[in-house]
Motif scaffolding. Structure first.
Motif, PDB file in Angstrom:
ATOM      1  N   ARG A   1     -28.649  63.689 -25.613  1.00 57.43           N
ATOM      2  CA  ARG A   1     -28.227  63.242 -24.291  1.00 57.43           C
ATOM      3  C   ARG A   1     -26.891  62.549 -24.375  1.00 57.43           C
ATOM      4  NH1 ARG A   1     -32.700  59.676 -21.876  1.00 57.43           N
ATOM      5  NH2 ARG A   1     -31.120  59.415 -20.254  1.00 57.43           N
ATOM      6  N   ASP A   2     -26.088  62.694 -23.335  1.00 58.44           N
ATOM      7  CA  ASP A   2     -24.788  62.032 -23.228  1.00 58.44           C
ATOM      8  C   ASP A   2     -24.819  61.238 -21.927  1.00 58.44           C
ATOM      9  OD1 ASP A   2     -22.154  61.269 -22.823  1.00 58.44           O
ATOM     10  OD2 ASP A   2     -21.342  63.097 -23.685  1.00 58.44           O
ATOM     11  N   ASN A   3     -25.051  59.948 -22.041  1.00 63.74           N
ATOM     12  CA  ASN A   3     -25.187  59.127 -20.840  1.00 63.74           C
ATOM     13  C   ASN A   3     -23.884  59.049 -20.052  1.00 63.74           C
ATOM     14  OD1 ASN A   3     -27.866  58.670 -21.470  1.00 63.74           O
ATOM     15  ND2 ASN A   3     -27.510  56.620 -22.312  1.00 63.74           N
ATOM     16  N   ALA A   4     -22.759  59.115 -20.741  1.00 61.88           N
ATOM     17  CA  ALA A   4     -21.462  59.047 -20.049  1.00 61.88           C
ATOM     18  C   ALA A   4     -21.253  60.262 -19.140  1.00 61.88           C
ATOM     19  CB  ALA A   4     -20.338  58.940 -21.064  1.00 61.88           C
ATOM     20  N   LYS A   5     -21.885  61.373 -19.506  1.00 61.95           N
ATOM     21  CA  LYS A   5     -21.737  62.599 -18.728  1.00 61.95           C
ATOM     22  C   LYS A   5     -22.973  62.917 -17.899  1.00 61.95           C
ATOM     23  CE  LYS A   5     -18.506  64.750 -21.971  1.00 61.95           C
ATOM     24  NZ  LYS A   5     -18.226  65.926 -22.828  1.00 61.95           N
TER      25      LYS A   5
ATOM     26  N   PHE B   1     -29.037  57.811 -14.947  1.00 57.15           N
ATOM     27  CA  PHE B   1     -29.462  58.733 -15.993  1.00 57.15           C
ATOM     28  C   PHE B   1     -29.997  58.008 -17.219  1.00 57.15           C
ATOM     29  CE2 PHE B   1     -29.709  62.673 -18.142  1.00 57.15           C
ATOM     30  CZ  PHE B   1     -29.142  62.552 -19.399  1.00 57.15           C
ATOM     31  N   ARG B   2     -29.313  56.942 -17.650  1.00 55.12           N
ATOM     32  CA  ARG B   2     -29.674  56.321 -18.925  1.00 55.12           C
ATOM     33  C   ARG B   2     -31.067  55.713 -18.907  1.00 55.12           C
ATOM     34  NH1 ARG B   2     -29.167  50.864 -18.392  1.00 55.12           N
ATOM     35  NH2 ARG B   2     -27.858  50.121 -16.675  1.00 55.12           N
ATOM     36  N   THR B   3     -31.593  55.405 -17.721  1.00 57.70           N
ATOM     37  CA  THR B   3     -32.924  54.805 -17.641  1.00 57.70           C
ATOM     38  C   THR B   3     -34.034  55.852 -17.534  1.00 57.70           C
ATOM     39  OG1 THR B   3     -32.923  54.571 -15.238  1.00 57.70           O
ATOM     40  CG2 THR B   3     -31.984  52.754 -16.526  1.00 57.70           C
TER      41      THR B   3
ATOM     42  N   SER C   1     -32.319  55.735 -22.784  1.00 60.10           N
ATOM     43  CA  SER C   1     -31.362  55.287 -23.787  1.00 60.10           C
ATOM     44  C   SER C   1     -30.349  54.340 -23.161  1.00 60.10           C
ATOM     45  CB  SER C   1     -30.629  56.497 -24.367  1.00 60.10           C
ATOM     46  OG  SER C   1     -29.549  56.096 -25.189  1.00 60.10           O
ATOM     47  N   ALA C   2     -30.383  53.069 -23.592  1.00 63.99           N
ATOM     48  CA  ALA C   2     -29.434  52.087 -23.063  1.00 63.99           C
ATOM     49  C   ALA C   2     -28.063  52.256 -23.701  1.00 63.99           C
ATOM     50  CB  ALA C   2     -29.951  50.678 -23.301  1.00 63.99           C
ATOM     51  N   HIS C   3     -28.046  52.687 -24.934  1.00 63.40           N
ATOM     52  CA  HIS C   3     -26.787  52.889 -25.643  1.00 63.40           C
ATOM     53  C   HIS C   3     -26.757  54.311 -26.181  1.00 63.40           C
ATOM     54  CE1 HIS C   3     -26.135  48.647 -25.094  1.00 63.40           C
ATOM     55  NE2 HIS C   3     -27.323  48.410 -25.605  1.00 63.40           N
ATOM     56  N   SER C   4     -26.437  54.512 -27.410  1.00 64.68           N
ATOM     57  CA  SER C   4     -26.327  55.865 -27.947  1.00 64.68           C
ATOM     58  C   SER C   4     -27.519  56.268 -28.785  1.00 64.68           C
ATOM     59  CB  SER C   4     -25.049  56.005 -28.774  1.00 64.68           C
ATOM     60  OG  SER C   4     -25.074  55.072 -29.842  1.00 64.68           O
TER      61      SER C   4
END
Length: 130
Positions: free
Chosen positions: A75-79, A29-31, A54-57
């Motif tokens: 966006r919430d990359n953790a979720k 997702f983050r990429t 987004s690589a981070h927050s």
């Protein structure tokens, strides 16, 4: 298998709020750069808002003029989830809302054209009554 699943649509009175969510699976997702689009009856699908990969927050955002100051994309990359907070809704916001993902998207720019996206959700209906 790549899946984008939208949720959170519904019927709301003008001036109200809704939060849409788009959960991604089968991808890193983050990429992905992500976007929200909408299609009203009899109209072409249009961009609403977009975020960079987004690589981070941190990430970049884009809003079409008609929603600036009212909608917030996040966006919430953790979720593995993309959100669209919609406030001060108007009847002209009535449409089917779609989320979309662009694989290996830029971390420094957003994508406003639907042809840039590789994957699409099934859509969620938002209806704003006057």
């Amino acid at each position: 298998q790549v899946q984008l699943v939208e949720s959170g649509g519904g019927l709301v009175q003008a001036g109200g709020s809704l939060r849409l969510a788009c959960t991604s699976s089968g991808r890193t997702f983050r990429t992905d750069a992500m976007g929200w689009f909408r299609q009203a009856p009899g109209k072409e699908r249009e961009i609403v808002a977009a975020v960079s990969a987004s690589a981070h927050s941190t990430y970049y955002t884009y809003y079409t003029d008609s929603v600036k100051g009212r909608f917030t994309i996040s966006r919430d990359n953790a979720k593995n989830t993309l959100y669209l907070q919609m406030n001060s809704l108007k009847p002209e916001d009535t449409a089917v809302y779609y989320c979309a993902a662009k694989g290996s998207g830029s971390y420094y720019s957003t994508y406003e054209f639907q042809g840039s996206y590789d994957y699409w959700g099934q859509g969620t209906q938002v209806t704003v009554s006057s």
